[in-house]
Design a protein around this motif. Structure first.
Motif, mmCIF file in Angstrom:
data_model
loop_
_atom_site.group_PDB
_atom_site.id
_atom_site.type_symbol
_atom_site.label_atom_id
_atom_site.label_comp_id
_atom_site.label_asym_id
_atom_site.label_seq_id
_atom_site.Cartn_x
_atom_site.Cartn_y
_atom_site.Cartn_z
ATOM 1 N N LYS A 85 -0.502 -17.286 1.910
ATOM 2 C CA LYS A 85 -1.882 -16.996 2.296
ATOM 3 C C LYS A 85 -2.334 -15.733 1.553
ATOM 4 O O LYS A 85 -1.610 -14.733 1.550
ATOM 5 C CB LYS A 85 -1.978 -16.751 3.804
ATOM 6 N N VAL A 86 -3.525 -15.810 0.956
ATOM 7 C CA VAL A 86 -4.064 -14.663 0.217
ATOM 8 C C VAL A 86 -5.491 -14.402 0.687
ATOM 9 O O VAL A 86 -6.309 -15.332 0.755
ATOM 10 C CB VAL A 86 -4.062 -14.926 -1.311
ATOM 11 N N TYR A 123 -8.392 -7.658 2.417
ATOM 12 C CA TYR A 123 -8.386 -7.142 3.793
ATOM 13 C C TYR A 123 -9.789 -7.047 4.376
ATOM 14 O O TYR A 123 -9.979 -7.201 5.604
ATOM 15 C CB TYR A 123 -7.642 -5.803 3.877
ATOM 16 N N VAL A 172 -4.208 -8.077 9.051
ATOM 17 C CA VAL A 172 -4.255 -8.803 7.778
ATOM 18 C C VAL A 172 -3.081 -9.762 7.568
ATOM 19 O O VAL A 172 -3.184 -10.696 6.763
ATOM 20 C CB VAL A 172 -4.361 -7.814 6.588
ATOM 21 N N ALA A 173 -1.970 -9.537 8.253
ATOM 22 C CA ALA A 173 -0.837 -10.474 8.159
ATOM 23 C C ALA A 173 -0.130 -10.465 9.498
ATOM 24 O O ALA A 173 0.430 -9.437 9.913
ATOM 25 C CB ALA A 173 0.121 -10.080 7.036
ATOM 26 N N GLU A 181 -1.398 -15.895 10.146
ATOM 27 C CA GLU A 181 -0.926 -16.290 8.812
ATOM 28 C C GLU A 181 0.458 -16.944 8.872
ATOM 29 O O GLU A 181 0.979 -17.375 7.840
ATOM 30 C CB GLU A 181 -0.883 -15.060 7.890
ATOM 31 N N GLY A 182 1.054 -16.978 10.055
ATOM 32 C CA GLY A 182 2.380 -17.560 10.204
ATOM 33 C C GLY A 182 3.512 -16.561 10.110
ATOM 34 O O GLY A 182 4.687 -16.947 10.029
ATOM 35 N N ALA A 183 3.184 -15.276 10.136
ATOM 36 C CA ALA A 183 4.217 -14.240 10.020
ATOM 37 C C ALA A 183 5.097 -14.242 11.271
ATOM 38 O O ALA A 183 4.575 -14.106 12.381
ATOM 39 C CB ALA A 183 3.570 -12.881 9.820
ATOM 40 N N PHE A 221 6.817 -9.446 11.890
ATOM 41 C CA PHE A 221 6.109 -8.162 11.927
ATOM 42 C C PHE A 221 4.673 -8.381 11.487
ATOM 43 O O PHE A 221 4.337 -9.404 10.882
ATOM 44 C CB PHE A 221 6.812 -7.097 11.082
ATOM 45 N N ILE A 222 3.825 -7.413 11.817
ATOM 46 C CA ILE A 222 2.379 -7.565 11.682
ATOM 47 C C ILE A 222 1.829 -6.406 10.862
ATOM 48 O O ILE A 222 2.076 -5.239 11.200
ATOM 49 C CB ILE A 222 1.714 -7.602 13.072
ATOM 50 N N MET A 223 1.083 -6.729 9.804
ATOM 51 C CA MET A 223 0.460 -5.696 8.973
ATOM 52 C C MET A 223 -1.010 -5.556 9.374
ATOM 53 O O MET A 223 -1.731 -6.546 9.460
ATOM 54 C CB MET A 223 0.576 -6.068 7.490
ATOM 55 N N VAL A 271 2.333 -1.081 9.993
ATOM 56 C CA VAL A 271 3.093 -2.301 10.284
ATOM 57 C C VAL A 271 3.865 -2.092 11.585
ATOM 58 O O VAL A 271 4.459 -1.035 11.809
ATOM 59 C CB VAL A 271 4.069 -2.638 9.133
#
Lengths: 126, 126
Positions: free
Chosen positions: B2-3, B6, B23-24, B28-30, B33-35, B104
């Motif tokens: 995924k792109v 931000y 943003v992630a 996004e399926g992460a 951890f989360i950004m 993060v």
């Protein structure tokens, strides 16, 4: 807490023309995931490869491109890329200046060692 | 993969004068951890608080300061902060322009929901 500038953290050569600063990881006491700053010189790229852990990437300076199995996506500063585990990828410098990016990975070995982030062998660090 | 940029990710108000772009993360399926990207307006700050998960922070634009129990540390772009779980912290804008940073966190609830990153209640998101 631990505070430092990323440039104070000695870089390792992750690939030809690619430097990696491991800025938050086991050395800082991070238990779950590892933040790295990559610098990719013009004409260079991280290996086009895959592995069984994910990436969360933030582009600091570009232009760059992420290659996937079907092509490339151009990237500029502020772009975020989520790359799932086991998906082919590589980051390419597409300009005339150093590309800088942040790439976060899980601490895949959970051993508190730096090997998860600094393996420059077949699986590559990126 | 995924792109996105931000700025394409709608922000939520994490505190007065503080916007958060997730943003992630689970969307996004992460899995781990989360950004997030935070924008802190002049005169504003994230709450001075603590919680039982860690932060890995990268300063994109400053000047800022991280407050801890004994004082403050000034920060400029490129500074990295590792904040262990259960340690008091807050990030303060120390200038006249928007502070931008990446923060993060682990996906603390492991439920795939966004609640871990978007809680604006007592524990705060930052």
């Amino acid at each position: 807490m631990k505070v430092h500038h990323y440039q104070e953290v000695e870089a390792v050569e992750a690939a030809a023309g690619v430097r990696m600063h491991v800025v938050a990881g086991p050395r800082e006491g991070a238990p779950n995931f590892i933040m790295r700053v990559f610098e990719i010189e013009p004409g260079s790229n991280t290996p086009f490869h895959q592995h069984d852990w994910e990436h969360e990437i933030f582009i600091l300076e570009g232009p760059a491109a992420v290659r996937h199995k079907d092509g490339e996506i151009l990237l500029k500063p502020g772009h975020v890329i989520f790359i799932p585990a086991n998906e082919m990828h590589g980051i390419f410098n597409k300009g005339n200046q150093t590309v800088k990016l942040i790439c976060v990975i899980p601490d895949v070995d959970k051993k508190g060692s730096a090997t998860a982030c600094c393996d420059t062998g077949a699986k590559g660090p990126a």
